[in-house]
Design a protein around this motif. Structure first.
Motif, PDB file in Angstrom:
ATOM      1  N   GLU A 153       7.316  36.010 -17.264  1.00  0.00           N
ATOM      2  CA  GLU A 153       8.287  35.404 -16.357  1.00  0.00           C
ATOM      3  C   GLU A 153       7.607  34.830 -15.118  1.00  0.00           C
ATOM      4  O   GLU A 153       7.973  33.744 -14.637  1.00  0.00           O
ATOM      5  N   LYS A 154       6.624  35.535 -14.597  1.00  0.00           N
ATOM      6  CA  LYS A 154       5.893  35.018 -13.439  1.00  0.00           C
ATOM      7  C   LYS A 154       5.129  33.749 -13.794  1.00  0.00           C
ATOM      8  O   LYS A 154       5.088  32.790 -13.008  1.00  0.00           O
ATOM      9  N   ALA A 155       4.486  33.722 -14.957  1.00  0.00           N
ATOM     10  CA  ALA A 155       3.739  32.532 -15.372  1.00  0.00           C
ATOM     11  C   ALA A 155       4.659  31.329 -15.507  1.00  0.00           C
ATOM     12  O   ALA A 155       4.286  30.198 -15.150  1.00  0.00           O
TER      13      ALA A 155
ATOM     14  N   HIS B 257      -4.990  25.526   1.878  1.00  0.00           N
ATOM     15  CA  HIS B 257      -5.613  24.510   1.033  1.00  0.00           C
ATOM     16  C   HIS B 257      -5.127  24.536  -0.404  1.00  0.00           C
ATOM     17  O   HIS B 257      -5.389  23.600  -1.161  1.00  0.00           O
ATOM     18  N   LEU B 258      -4.395  25.576  -0.827  1.00  0.00           N
ATOM     19  CA  LEU B 258      -3.846  25.645  -2.179  1.00  0.00           C
ATOM     20  C   LEU B 258      -2.323  25.603  -2.102  1.00  0.00           C
ATOM     21  O   LEU B 258      -1.732  26.257  -1.240  1.00  0.00           O
ATOM     22  N   PRO B 259      -1.654  24.847  -2.985  1.00  0.00           N
ATOM     23  CA  PRO B 259      -0.184  24.807  -2.960  1.00  0.00           C
ATOM     24  C   PRO B 259       0.414  26.185  -3.235  1.00  0.00           C
ATOM     25  O   PRO B 259       0.042  26.847  -4.204  1.00  0.00           O
ATOM     26  N   TRP B 260       1.338  26.586  -2.388  1.00  0.00           N
ATOM     27  CA  TRP B 260       1.929  27.920  -2.474  1.00  0.00           C
ATOM     28  C   TRP B 260       2.613  28.133  -3.817  1.00  0.00           C
ATOM     29  O   TRP B 260       3.356  27.281  -4.294  1.00  0.00           O
ATOM     30  N   ARG B 261       2.331  29.283  -4.421  1.00  0.00           N
ATOM     31  CA  ARG B 261       2.932  29.753  -5.669  1.00  0.00           C
ATOM     32  C   ARG B 261       2.555  28.915  -6.887  1.00  0.00           C
ATOM     33  O   ARG B 261       3.143  29.092  -7.961  1.00  0.00           O
ATOM     34  N   SER B 262       1.592  28.029  -6.749  1.00  0.00           N
ATOM     35  CA  SER B 262       1.079  27.339  -7.932  1.00  0.00           C
ATOM     36  C   SER B 262       0.198  28.304  -8.724  1.00  0.00           C
ATOM     37  O   SER B 262      -0.134  29.406  -8.254  1.00  0.00           O
ATOM     38  N   THR B 263      -0.182  27.909  -9.922  1.00  0.00           N
ATOM     39  CA  THR B 263      -1.019  28.784 -10.740  1.00  0.00           C
ATOM     40  C   THR B 263      -2.362  29.031 -10.077  1.00  0.00           C
ATOM     41  O   THR B 263      -2.875  30.161 -10.079  1.00  0.00           O
TER      42      THR B 263
ATOM     43  N   TRP C  57      -3.011  28.950  -6.892  1.00  0.00           N
ATOM     44  CA  TRP C  57      -2.780  29.843  -5.748  1.00  0.00           C
ATOM     45  C   TRP C  57      -2.610  31.274  -6.214  1.00  0.00           C
ATOM     46  O   TRP C  57      -3.152  32.211  -5.609  1.00  0.00           O
ATOM     47  N   ALA C  58      -1.845  31.471  -7.296  1.00  0.00           N
ATOM     48  CA  ALA C  58      -1.581  32.827  -7.778  1.00  0.00           C
ATOM     49  C   ALA C  58      -2.871  33.503  -8.236  1.00  0.00           C
ATOM     50  O   ALA C  58      -3.084  34.688  -7.974  1.00  0.00           O
ATOM     51  N   LEU C  59      -3.744  32.758  -8.920  1.00  0.00           N
ATOM     52  CA  LEU C  59      -5.010  33.341  -9.369  1.00  0.00           C
ATOM     53  C   LEU C  59      -5.897  33.709  -8.191  1.00  0.00           C
ATOM     54  O   LEU C  59      -6.610  34.712  -8.225  1.00  0.00           O
ATOM     55  N   SER C  60      -5.858  32.903  -7.136  1.00  0.00           N
ATOM     56  CA  SER C  60      -6.682  33.187  -5.964  1.00  0.00           C
ATOM     57  C   SER C  60      -6.099  34.339  -5.154  1.00  0.00           C
ATOM     58  O   SER C  60      -6.811  35.267  -4.754  1.00  0.00           O
TER      59      SER C  60
END
Length: 540
Positions: A359-361, A444-450, A452-455
């Motif tokens: 669901e998160k992905a 520098h990374l879009p919030w809640r993008s993949t 961003w989530a990995l970082s």
């Protein structure tokens, strides 16, 4: 076989899991590591500052007292008290105490141990542990002070830098220190019981025998609800691997102790400055909303001045759609987009902690769908002016826009905007955005993008560090220390974190079949450890 007998012979669900325990250090290993730590260059500077030429000579050398404290920390004690340290030293043989630096014919006395600790603490409380013992010289070209000779025992006055240097001493030089770090804080209750509000002779307010302790708030967890505590906040910094990189041990790289729970952003900046002062470099920091809700002047601007990139979670006040710096552009969750961004992709809800990984992905994929409409860098960042030149998504070839006719020849895989020809939009613009514009919400990374989530997922390492020191391997909670005062608490917690680092390095490397870095540093013979794992299955 009866049902009752079969149920009695069957292992419980908890017993069917695989459980790994910390691989303990032997007494000889603890002796060698404690002695090496107390005779490191950073520790010897502090020890040299306590040296006095007048009065009776100490029966216990100060470096031996420091080694004894670290020796006790290497045992992962539930309490760090001088009564326990003295009791453990009495159990050792004379030859073992000699390895720590104690005279061979001196009886172990609590008062003498505490006297050595007070000598160390006095130098730290004075602000500067030792003055320069030589004339200061400056570079005529730059005006910077020349490095001190090896015989100078000067120590910086910053307590956070001193704590960082003493903690990093517990990590051998062969262990790589990453450039991406995570910072978080945990509460540490004072042992003094709070009572009525009182005023001291200086007009300061205090609530207990520990005058430096203050009230603070701690967030709710699965262990307890949101509540107040009386004591200190321990801000810690740990290293994080690169995204998708090999795992690294969860080590503390520095701490900053603050009364109560105020001043989180200044504490984080002080930790980073102390980390840089030790010769290391952080170019990316992971922070949660406890820090990033501070004003831009208190956090975002100082981080950019230090050339440190920020990866953060956004508070609800930092989210939403706001007008951009030019017609046809909008700010969405801290990033600049063209107004062609579909309404369905604007107010997206982040995943909940209870959602499954699938669901998160899926939710992260919805946030990824915003990417074609985002304005991207057009040139390198202008460090002199503090600005960034951006270009619209049509100029970048990410969308097809009627106001940029050349993009309509792109393939059908490129999304087409709903822009009206002749109506201004942000798809084909170029503009210069200063760093000061909406600095609190930008990263520098879009919030809640993949990506961003990995970082941001690497920030869990600092949570794991606090879990280890408070519950898993040590119990750094109320009653762990019984010293009063900000400086005394910081000093003892510094040695406790140093002991944790050395224990964790031993366990982490031995568990993977690798030599302990301290084993290589001290030229120790390989030690054969018995397996410390319990395997249980549901088999017959």
């Amino acid at each position: 076989m009866s049902l009752a007998l079969a149920t009695a012979q069957r292992p419980s669900p908890e017993a069917s899991t695989v459980r790994a325990h910390q691989i303990p250090l032997t007494v000889n290993q603890r002796l060698r590591r404690a002695f090496a730590y107390a005779h490191s260059p950073e520790a010897l500077r502090l020890v040299a500052a306590t040296h006095r030429t007048k009065g009776r000579r100490r029966l216990y050398p100060v470096e031996a007292v420091l080694a004894a404290i670290v020796f006790h920390c290497l045992k992962a004690p539930d309490r760090l008290l001088f009564t326990d340290i003295a009791a453990e030293l009495k159990i050792l043989t004379k030859s073992q105490r000699l390895k720590l630096g104690f005279p061979i014919n001196c009886a172990m006395k609590y008062a003498r141990l505490y006297s050595g600790y007070r000598a160390l603490l006095r130098e730290i409380e004075s602000g500067t542990c030792s003055v320069h013992n030589h004339e200061l010289e400056a570079d005529p070209r730059t005006g910077d002070l020349c490095p001190c000779p090896p015989t100078c025992h000067y120590i910086a006055a910053n307590l956070d830098e001193f704590a960082g240097r003493m903690i990093l001493t517990s990590i051998p030089a062969t262990v790589p220190i990453p450039t991406t770090v995570a910072i978080d804080s945990t509460d540490f209750e004072s042992h003094a019981r709070p009572g009525h509000r009182s005023i001291d002779e200086n007009g300061d307010t205090y609530w207990s025998a520990d005058h430096d302790a203050a009230w603070g708030y701690r967030t709710s967890t699965d262990r307890r609800p949101t509540s107040r505590f009386h004591g200190y906040s321990t801000h810690a910094i740990t290293g994080c691997p690169s995204v998708g990189g090999e795992p690294i041990p969860q080590l503390a790289l520095g701490i900053a102790v603050r009364p109560g729970s105020r001043g989180s952003a200044p504490a984080a900046l002080s930790l980073l400055d102390a980390f840089h002062a030790t010769g290391h470099r952080a170019d990316e920091v992971l922070l949660d909303r406890g820090y990033t809700t501070a004003s831009a002047e208190n956090l975002a601007h100082p981080l950019r001045d230090r050339s440190i990139r920020l990866v953060m979670d956004l508070h609800i006040s930092q989210r939403g759609t706001r007008p951009g710096p030019r017609a046809g552009t909008i700010w969405q969750d801290g990033h600049l987009y063209s107004s062609a961004l579909p309404q369905a992709l604007r107010d997206l809800e982040p995943p909940k902690p209870t959602d499954t990984a699938a669901e998160k992905a899926l939710i992260h994929e919805h946030f990824d769908a915003r990417e074609p409409y985002r304005l991207v860098p057009h040139s390198r960042h202008d460090d002199t002016r503090g600005t960034q030149r951006l270009k619209g998504p049509a100029l970048a070839g990410h969308v097809r826009c009627p106001n940029t006719p050349a993009t309509m020849r792109l393939g059908p895989a490129v999304p087409t905007t709903n822009c009206t020809r002749g109506v201004p939009c942000g798809c084909g613009v170029t503009l210069t955005v200063p760093d000061t514009l909406r600095a609190r919400d930008r990263q520098h990374l879009p919030w809640r993008s993949t990506t961003w989530a990995l970082s941001f997922a690497r920030r869990s390492l600092i949570e794991g560090l606090f879990g280890n020191i408070r519950y898993n391997t040590t119990s750094m909670n109320r009653g762990y220390l019984r010293v009063f005062g900000h400086t005394a608490t910081t000093f003892m917690l510094t040695l406790a974190f140093a002991g944790y680092n050395m224990r964790h390095l031993h366990h982490w490397y031995i568990e993977r079949g690798l030599p302990d870095p301290w084993q290589i540093e001290l030229d120790e013979k390989p030690h054969r450890h018995e397996p410390d794992w319990i395997y249980r299955t549901r088999g017959p």
